[in-house]
Scaffold this motif. Structure first.
Motif, PDB file in Angstrom:
ATOM      1  N   HIS A 168      -7.700  -1.635  -7.377  1.00 51.20           N
ATOM      2  CA  HIS A 168      -8.951  -2.192  -7.316  1.00 51.20           C
ATOM      3  C   HIS A 168      -9.337  -1.848  -6.183  1.00 51.20           C
ATOM      4  N   CYS A 169     -10.584  -2.044  -6.300  1.00 55.07           N
ATOM      5  CA  CYS A 169     -11.762  -1.816  -4.686  1.00 55.07           C
ATOM      6  C   CYS A 169     -12.298  -3.240  -3.906  1.00 55.07           C
ATOM      7  N   GLY A 214     -17.083   0.289  -7.207  1.00 57.79           N
ATOM      8  CA  GLY A 214     -16.357   1.075  -7.255  1.00 57.79           C
ATOM      9  C   GLY A 214     -17.497   2.011  -8.966  1.00 57.79           C
ATOM     10  N   SER A 215     -16.317   3.041  -9.425  1.00 59.72           N
ATOM     11  CA  SER A 215     -17.250   4.053 -10.334  1.00 59.72           C
ATOM     12  C   SER A 215     -15.717   4.473 -10.639  1.00 59.72           C
ATOM     13  N   TYR A 216     -16.118   5.343 -12.036  1.00 54.54           N
ATOM     14  CA  TYR A 216     -14.999   6.910 -12.417  1.00 54.54           C
ATOM     15  C   TYR A 216     -15.588   7.996 -12.509  1.00 54.54           C
ATOM     16  N   VAL A 246      -7.764   0.023  -3.484  1.00 57.12           N
ATOM     17  CA  VAL A 246      -6.402  -1.041  -2.848  1.00 57.12           C
ATOM     18  C   VAL A 246      -5.062  -0.561  -4.100  1.00 57.12           C
ATOM     19  N   GLY A 247      -3.699   0.182  -4.018  1.00 55.24           N
ATOM     20  CA  GLY A 247      -2.799   0.247  -4.823  1.00 55.24           C
ATOM     21  C   GLY A 247      -2.860   2.112  -4.488  1.00 55.24           C
ATOM     22  N   THR A 248      -2.136   2.408  -5.565  1.00 51.33           N
ATOM     23  CA  THR A 248      -2.093   4.288  -5.127  1.00 51.33           C
ATOM     24  C   THR A 248      -3.055   4.682  -6.114  1.00 51.33           C
TER      25      THR A 248
END
Length: 84
Positions: free
Chosen positions: A74-75, A21-23, A52-54
């Motif tokens: 997380h991805c 992923g990225s920020y 995965v997650g909100t």
């Protein structure tokens, strides 16, 4: 006579981009962020990755301690089955 009180500006170090992923914004991994600024983990949906997650769990906030808040999201990539 009034005096101005100045406080040091607190910064957090640049984040390390995760493998899947990225920020955002892009400056999260290339420059310091001030206290209370945040970065959002994003996953590359075009490559079959999903969060995965909100969304709230994907935010990292620069804390007054100069450390980033923990992240619980997380991805994750989709599993691809190979038929033989």
């Amino acid at each position: 006579m009034s005096r101005l009180i100045s406080f040091p500006v607190i910064y957090c170090a640049p984040l390390v981009a995760p493998n899947l992923g990225s920020y955002e914004p892009s400056g999260c991994t290339s420059g310091q962020k001030k206290c209370k600024e945040f970065c959002l983990l994003t996953c590359k949906a075009s490559q079959g990755l999903s969060l995965v997650g909100t969304v709230a769990q994907a935010h990292r906030v620069c804390q007054p301690s100069g450390q980033w808040s923990d992240i619980s999201a997380h991805c994750k990539g989709k599993k691809v089955l190979t038929l033989i």
